[in-house]
Design an enzyme around this catalytic site. Sequence first.
Site, short mmCIF file in Angstrom:
data_model
loop_
_atom_site.label_atom_id
_atom_site.label_comp_id
_atom_site.label_asym_id
_atom_site.label_seq_id
_atom_site.Cartn_x
_atom_site.Cartn_y
_atom_site.Cartn_z
N GLU A 133 0.92 -1.09 -0.02
CA GLU A 133 0.01 0.00 0.01
C GLU A 133 1.11 1.26 0.04
O GLU A 133 2.07 1.37 0.75
CB GLU A 133 -1.00 0.12 1.21
CG GLU A 133 -2.00 1.20 1.01
CD GLU A 133 -2.89 1.24 2.40
OE1 GLU A 133 -2.70 0.23 3.30
OE2 GLU A 133 -3.64 2.24 2.38
N GLY A 273 3.10 2.15 10.76
CA GLY A 273 2.73 1.64 11.91
C GLY A 273 2.42 0.04 11.78
O GLY A 273 3.13 -0.96 12.56
N ALA A 274 1.77 -0.24 10.89
CA ALA A 274 1.47 -1.53 10.57
C ALA A 274 0.39 -1.67 9.16
O ALA A 274 -0.30 -0.55 8.78
CB ALA A 274 0.64 -2.25 11.78
N GLU A 276 -2.64 -4.13 6.83
CA GLU A 276 -3.57 -4.99 6.95
C GLU A 276 -3.48 -6.14 5.87
O GLU A 276 -4.71 -6.89 5.60
CB GLU A 276 -4.93 -4.38 6.97
CG GLU A 276 -5.13 -3.58 5.58
CD GLU A 276 -4.82 -2.31 5.39
OE1 GLU A 276 -4.07 -1.80 6.18
OE2 GLU A 276 -5.66 -1.43 4.72
N GLU A 310 -5.67 -3.08 12.45
CA GLU A 310 -5.30 -3.88 11.24
C GLU A 310 -6.31 -5.35 10.95
O GLU A 310 -6.76 -5.51 10.02
CB GLU A 310 -4.03 -4.32 11.13
CG GLU A 310 -2.85 -3.19 11.40
CD GLU A 310 -3.06 -1.88 10.55
OE1 GLU A 310 -3.56 -2.50 9.56
OE2 GLU A 310 -2.56 -0.86 10.93
N HIS A 313 -9.52 -4.18 9.62
CA HIS A 313 -9.58 -3.92 8.11
C HIS A 313 -9.89 -5.03 7.44
O HIS A 313 -10.40 -5.03 6.06
CB HIS A 313 -7.97 -3.41 7.61
CG HIS A 313 -7.77 -2.10 7.75
ND1 HIS A 313 -8.75 -1.14 7.20
CD2 HIS A 313 -6.85 -1.52 8.36
CE1 HIS A 313 -8.13 -0.09 7.33
NE2 HIS A 313 -6.83 0.00 8.05
N GLU A 332 -10.05 3.95 6.25
CA GLU A 332 -9.08 4.16 7.44
C GLU A 332 -10.05 4.83 8.39
O GLU A 332 -9.63 4.67 9.59
CB GLU A 332 -8.03 5.22 6.89
CG GLU A 332 -7.01 4.29 6.11
CD GLU A 332 -6.33 3.26 6.65
OE1 GLU A 332 -6.62 2.86 7.99
OE2 GLU A 332 -5.81 2.22 5.86
N1 BES Z 1 -3.23 0.74 5.77
C1 BES Z 1 -2.43 1.31 6.93
C2 BES Z 1 -1.10 1.24 6.69
C3 BES Z 1 -0.51 2.29 5.52
C4 BES Z 1 -0.40 3.57 5.89
C5 BES Z 1 0.11 1.74 4.37
C6 BES Z 1 0.27 4.11 4.78
C7 BES Z 1 0.64 2.56 3.41
C8 BES Z 1 0.63 3.61 3.64
C9 BES Z 1 -2.74 0.75 8.34
O1 BES Z 1 -4.02 0.26 8.32
C10 BES Z 1 -2.92 1.94 9.19
O2 BES Z 1 -3.68 2.65 9.01
N2 BES Z 1 -1.64 1.96 9.85
C11 BES Z 1 -1.73 2.98 10.98
C12 BES Z 1 -1.80 2.65 12.22
C13 BES Z 1 -3.26 2.63 12.56
C14 BES Z 1 -3.39 1.94 14.12
C15 BES Z 1 -4.04 3.81 12.52
C16 BES Z 1 -0.10 3.47 10.74
O3 BES Z 1 0.75 3.03 10.11
O4 BES Z 1 0.26 4.54 11.19
ZN ZN Z 2 -5.76 1.42 8.59
#
Ligand code: BES
Ligand code: ZN
Length: 874
Positions: A133, A273-274, A276, A310, A313, A332
């Site tokens: 992503e 952060g992570a 999905e 995650e 999602h 999101e």
């Molecule tokens: N889908 C995102 C990760 C992501 C973010 C991928 C930007 C590519 C570009 C994931 O679900 C997400 O939102 N992660 C957050 C943490 C969450 C607990 C809000 C993150 O990575 O900050």
């Molecule tokens: Zn997310």
Amino acid sequence: MPDSNVIELHPSAAPLIRRLDYRPPAWRLPRIELSFELEPEHTRVEAQLWLEPDPAQPGAALVLDGEGLELIELELDGRRLSADDYRYTDGKLHLPGVSSACRLRSVVLIRPLLNTALEGLYVSGELLLTQCEAEGFRRITFCVDRPDVLSVYTVELRADAQAYPVLLANGNPASSCELPDGRHAARWHDPHPKPSYLFAIAAGVMDRVSTHFTTAEGREVEVNVWADAGMAARCEYALGATLRAMRWDEQRFGRCYDLDVFNIVAAQDFTMGAMENKGLNIFNARYILADIDSATDADFEAVESVIGHEYFHNWSGNRVTVRDWFQLSLKEGFTVFRDQEFTSDLRSRAVKRIEDVRMLRGRQFPEDAGALAHPVRPDSYREINNFYTATIYEKGAEVVRMLHTLLGEASFRRGCDLYFERFDGTAASVDAFLDCMREASGHDLIQFERWYAQSGTPVVTIESQYDASQRRFSLHFKQSTAPTPDQADKQALHIPLRYALYGADDQPIEPAPLTEHAARPGLIELRADQQSVRFENIKTPPLVSFLQGLSAPVRIDYRYTPAELARLAWIERDPLCRWDALQQLALPALLDGSEIHATALSNALGSLLADRTADPSFVALCWQLPEFEVLVDARPRVDVDAVLDARRSLLRQLAQTHARLLTTRYTELAQFDPDSLEPAPSAARRLKNLCLQRLALIEPHGARAFAQFERAGTLTDRLGALAALIHASAPQTNAALAVFKARIGTDLLLNDKWIGLLATRPAAEALDDVVALLDTPHWQPRNPNRVRALLGSFARSNPAALHRRDGAGYALLFSQVPIIDALNPQVASRLLGALETWRRLDADRQAMIEAGLHALRARGLSRDCGEMLERLLA
Ligand code: BES
Ligand code: ZN
């Protein structure tokens, strides 16, 4: 304005992608087979794509995405293509003349070891990992890399069996076998069609913790959490949190897991952060690894919440995905709402709401008021990675929360069920989501849709009137949204505004307002620029309170006297409003030097601290003064030095006034099961450490903090004491830091905490420590966690150092951004975001920042930083 009249100031800039230019994909890709020969230097990727033209778009050219791929061979329906049959330039593979369903086989080489951007396939320590992503899959193989093209994937991984004993991909394991030359192979099949951004693999030496979960539908699921060898014990908490998330989504949203295995992998190198990925979530190790020596209470809560996010999602994002990246908040914002509810149901709803509102006001309100303002559903972008913002996430979650408030839990849930059912296996849009909410509830949401389209934080100005002779109380509301750099004209929004009236006896009055705007008692729906409500039979002038639970992401402008705010802080039933009343007392105390407000605040905080029946976490949150960003956000101009001075001296003054009470409560709370991780002891720790930090400001010898540091049985207490020492510049600070450093050894996450402590010391001189660390082995600019610990925490959480009068803070940022940008543009671009409110600063600071931004722009940085600079300077 027609396109030809738009003058592009920077013709070299990346093209602007517009939401209204969306066209459905011309080619479908129902099936993909991938085979990887995994090697860190060169990985060979063989892909077979089963392509089908959209019958509605006959003759559309076949163009695939591919970024930085070394093309080895191409074959169309078994026929080897020669260089004349295709063209590969600027990230696109053109295949002219192809017009009907076909199978395209490609072989490419990619170089994981050289991949510092951490998008696509990359190396992290001993692991090979992917992050796709938003547009990373095109760095792995040629494909249609857009979220509305869904495919069923079969993936084969081949690698050296010793270096890569564990081979993971999305979906269910299909088969595995030994190969000659010490290699082995594993096949995975994911039956659920998914977009390419959810693709993932992970390979290497990993340990795991594992358990089973039986879904409400009776499916047996193997759940694994994987991490670097030797780290399994630190994964236990994450495994437990995963089961809690799986159960909660069944109970609260009726959503079950849908594969035979669920794998989660912890990575030391991870930009976000992570992530999905279907059946194979990949996490930044900081949101997995947690035990009593390595994680604070706040870390445990964050691990649980990110695991939840995650996992959730899997339905809000994966089973139903997004049509295009403009709909990002559909997955999101919705999923943040879901993870907020998860934490609220499992822990304290009041505390969670205050924390979320703090985050909203500290990060999203400033974003919406600054140079980077954009709607929850943006209209255009150049680099999608720049739009994973507080607005998409936090405001997006607030918009979903407002729907929940307007519809009520039952209708909201029906709307969610309808959405998941109707769009299962497809790519949906915000409009489709709103349609489901409307159909399930009968609510008219036409005007509500503006929350997705309009940027900026609305202000609701309220006036009240009490007519004693008529025993009538009225409220007059005006709403307005100031123009933002991206949008000049604003329209009225549909705002669910909760309110409460309190009588002379401090009891809530429950009158029915005499207008049609009232949805339910205690909830007014504002729709027009101006609206009024009337309450009859009100015996004495009531005290009125607004926005319980922050029922809408708006600012309220209502003239309270300090005495009214202090009374609200005491009698209001809603904890968020109680906390907010104290924040509202603090603002004039800090920004206007108002003694009356400061005294009222101090008295209120004293009573609260003395109240042994109050939740200690709540008390601790109330004792926290508004952060610097919130103070900047409260006024159009900010005098940085005055604001920081005022904050420092009010903190000290509060500590002095309440020294005895702080001491008593510290001592009481310290006796409360100090080493247990259960909710009650952890809430006690939060207030205890708050007391300690306040006391340290007036006990500069630091004996109390040092004693706690030496005795501490949890990381929360150890770091809490260390922070108290550092913030007070106590004499034992360096000794304690050395002990801590020796204790944590080379543990990366703990070293990040140590770095973070130094980088956020609230003093201009902290900058010198940051600069000094750049010359040590701690500085690893390729690792996003290290960059965030040192530069991120300094830029975002140390205003005294960032805004140093001599400009050294800005100079450091501007000198590091190009270095980081060359390695990882996403991380660099986020650092620049720290300057989003720069136009509120004084002329000298603005001049320094402006010069620095111009100089950066002249260097021609990445698309990520390029777009950011353009918006910051616009
Ligand atoms: N889908 C995102 C990760 C992501 C973010 C991928 C930007 C590519 C570009 C994931 O679900 C997400 O939102 N992660 C957050 C943490 C969450 C607990 C809000 C993150 O990575 O900050
Ligand atoms: Zn997310």
